[in-house]
Design an enzyme around this catalytic site. Structure first.
Site, PDB file in Angstrom:
ATOM      1  N   GLU A 314     -17.328  16.848 -30.537  1.00  0.00           N
ATOM      2  CA  GLU A 314     -18.396  16.076 -29.893  1.00  0.00           C
ATOM      3  C   GLU A 314     -18.654  14.709 -30.535  1.00  0.00           C
ATOM      4  O   GLU A 314     -19.780  14.381 -30.891  1.00  0.00           O
ATOM      5  CB  GLU A 314     -19.689  16.899 -29.900  1.00  0.00           C
TER       6      GLU A 314
HETATM    7  C1  ACM Z   1     -19.378  23.105 -30.679  1.00  0.00           C
HETATM    8  O1  ACM Z   1     -19.943  24.034 -30.067  1.00  0.00           O
HETATM    9  N1  ACM Z   1     -19.892  21.885 -30.641  1.00  0.00           N
HETATM   10  C2  ACM Z   1     -18.163  23.330 -31.440  1.00  0.00           C
END
Ligand code: ACM
Length: 501
Positions: A314
């Protein structure tokens, strides 16, 4: 006889091969002895068996080490034998009227065999206080069990960053996962909301970065001695700790602790919300890589397991080129400290070393990139993210990936999830629990159980031996034992839970 009363009807994970003996059971008496091989790990396993038997019968059996002659009868014999199993974690258990023989190649196999014996004992084996007036006759059913795990990676992840969990809470989780033959505990040790491990060369990470958590609570961090204590505790439960420092994103706690790590040279405020994607290390600064090198070095020094998880998920503020370059550079740092890098599935865009491991989590991640990964751990968020709600009415947890009823966690095949994955590249399965909405172990247990048992069987039992119908019956039979252990499990309405007296 209900399933809960039939010891062979309550085994989870289901062993590879169970042949009921048909004959008389083995009766444990005050004269029963345990024979164990030499060596600290095996003796520890024998001592654990002694504890379960003492609780169930009121009498602690004697333990004899193997080189002493063992009585041929009324013995529970644990033996290390290279021929016992083709798997390092496998075991062969024969329960006959006169004798119980548990053989394994390694102490880990003995540990798993003793977990199976534990499930065959009455639930009084779980209570420290005696629950009866006269010592009961306790028996083990005649059976031959040949068992070995399907996957080498049978994982659970605990997010200690969004909310902090104490050493005792993590030990409790190790107890509960290892009881289900799970052998990896991935600790998510740093995120935007908190840094949870002492790093001597960068003391403010823990001191400042550890002082916050989601919702504005006090946070916390593990000192080096506490982390060492956790690693040692995990070792006696045959659990490998996998430390994760998430980077380059999810790093606000580090950036808030050291202004120098920021491109602009000023530290952001601490963050206690739950948004993701806004933070990133300054990938153009040399100090960033000095920081990473020293953090990896200091954690690796306390971590005997072969893995270091570098996050990688992310990241919304870097270009694709910056991101790839960063991952490849971090991978080299991890390798230089003698560990295999694990990264969330975004890292599959980088050129990875043959030893590196990609942890699949995004249901919509490119299957083509995943298929090209050197090694895979499967944590599809819509199946095994245990912080997802069971149903709309579940108060705890999130639902961005899916509502996940128990059957959804159980009913899929890790070998076909990623079409075209390299043969043998799927190391196994891991069930993460993210803690945005979870402040204590009771909350964690409510989301973990019963789904963690489903994941344990998914990772241990051969696909052809698994079926939701038999699992569902065996799952219902866990209620008395889980109640004895004080597990705050969700009474999923589709399961016929055995009475818990
Ligand atoms: C995640 O759930 N951001 C790895």
């Amino acid at each position: 006889m209900t399933t809960a009363d039939d010891p062979l009807g309550r085994l989870i994970p289901l062993p590879q091969c169970v042949e009921p003996g048909g004959g008389a059971p083995f009766a444990i008496t005050p004269q029963t002895i345990i024979v164990a091989p030499e060596g600290a790990l095996a003796m520890d396993v024998a001592a654990q068996l002694l504890t379960f038997i003492r609780r169930a019968t009121g009498v602690a059996p004697r333990i004899l080490v193997a080189r002493e002659p063992a009585a041929p009868t009324n013995v529970i014999a644990l033996a290390l034998d290279p021929a016992a199993s083709s798997s390092d974690e496998g075991y062969d258990l024969t329960i006959a009227p006169a004798r119980v023989t548990l053989r394994a190649k390694t102490p880990a196999g003995l540990f798993y065999g003793v977990r199976t014996i534990r499930q065959l004992l009455p639930i009084t084996a779980e209570y420290d206080a005696l629950l009866y007036r006269a010592p009961p006759v306790v028996t083990l059913p005649a059976v031959h069990i040949v068992d070995a795990p399907r996957f080498e990676w049978r994982g659970a992840m605990l997010d200690v960053a969004r909310h902090f969990f104490s050493v005792d809470e993590v030990k409790r989780y190790i107890d509960l996962i290892s009881m289900h033959k799970i052998n990896r505990l991935h600790l998510h040790l740093a995120d935007d909301q908190g840094w949870r491990i002492e790093i001597p060369s960068w003391p403010d990470l823990a001191r400042k970065g550890g002082a916050t958590e989601v919702g504005g609570g006090l946070g916390g961090y593990y000192t080096r001695d506490q982390y060492k204590d956790l690693v040692a505790y995990a070792e006696t439960h045959f659990v490998t700790i996998v430390p994760e420092i998430d980077m380059p994103g999810h790093t606000n706690a580090a950036l808030a602790s050291y202004a120098d790590l920021n491109c602009k040279g000023t530290a952001p405020a601490p963050y206690t919300g739950t948004e993701v994607g806004f933070s990133a290390l300054c990938v153009d600064l040399d100090v960033t890589y000095k920081f990473i090198d020293e953090v990896v070095r200091d954690i690796v020094a306390l971590t005997p397991g072969p893995y270091f998880h570098a996050g990688g998920d992310e990241v919304k503020t870097l270009t694709p080129e910056q991101y790839r370059m960063f991952v490849e550079r971090v991978q080299k740092i991890v390798e230089s400290h003698g560990k295999r890098m694990v990264g969330w599935d975004e890292v599959s865009v980088a050129t990875l070393l043959p030893t590196s491991i990609v942890q699949h989590w995004r249901p919509d991640a490119s299957k083509q990139l995943l298929a090209g990964s050197p090694h895979l751990i499967l944590s599809p968020a819509d199946r095994v993210y245990l912080d997802m709600k069971y149903e709309d009415a579940t108060l705890l947890g999130l639902n961005w990936a899916a509502n996940i009823p128990v059957q959804r966690s159980y009913d899929w095949d890790p070998d076909t999830l990623v079409p075209g994955a390299r043969p043998g590249s799927v190391l196994g399965v891991e069930a993460p629990i993210w803690s945005e909405t979870l402040t204590n172990m009771r909350d964690v247990e409510y989301l973990a159980f019963p789904r963690l048992a489903a994941v344990a069987e998914l990772a241990w039992t051969p696909q052809a031996e698994r079926s939701w119908d038999t699992f569902k019956r065996r799952l219902g039979a866990q209620a008395p034992r889980w109640t004895a252990l004080g597990i705050n499990f969700f009474r999923a309405p589709e399961i016929d839970w055995a009475p818990t007296r």
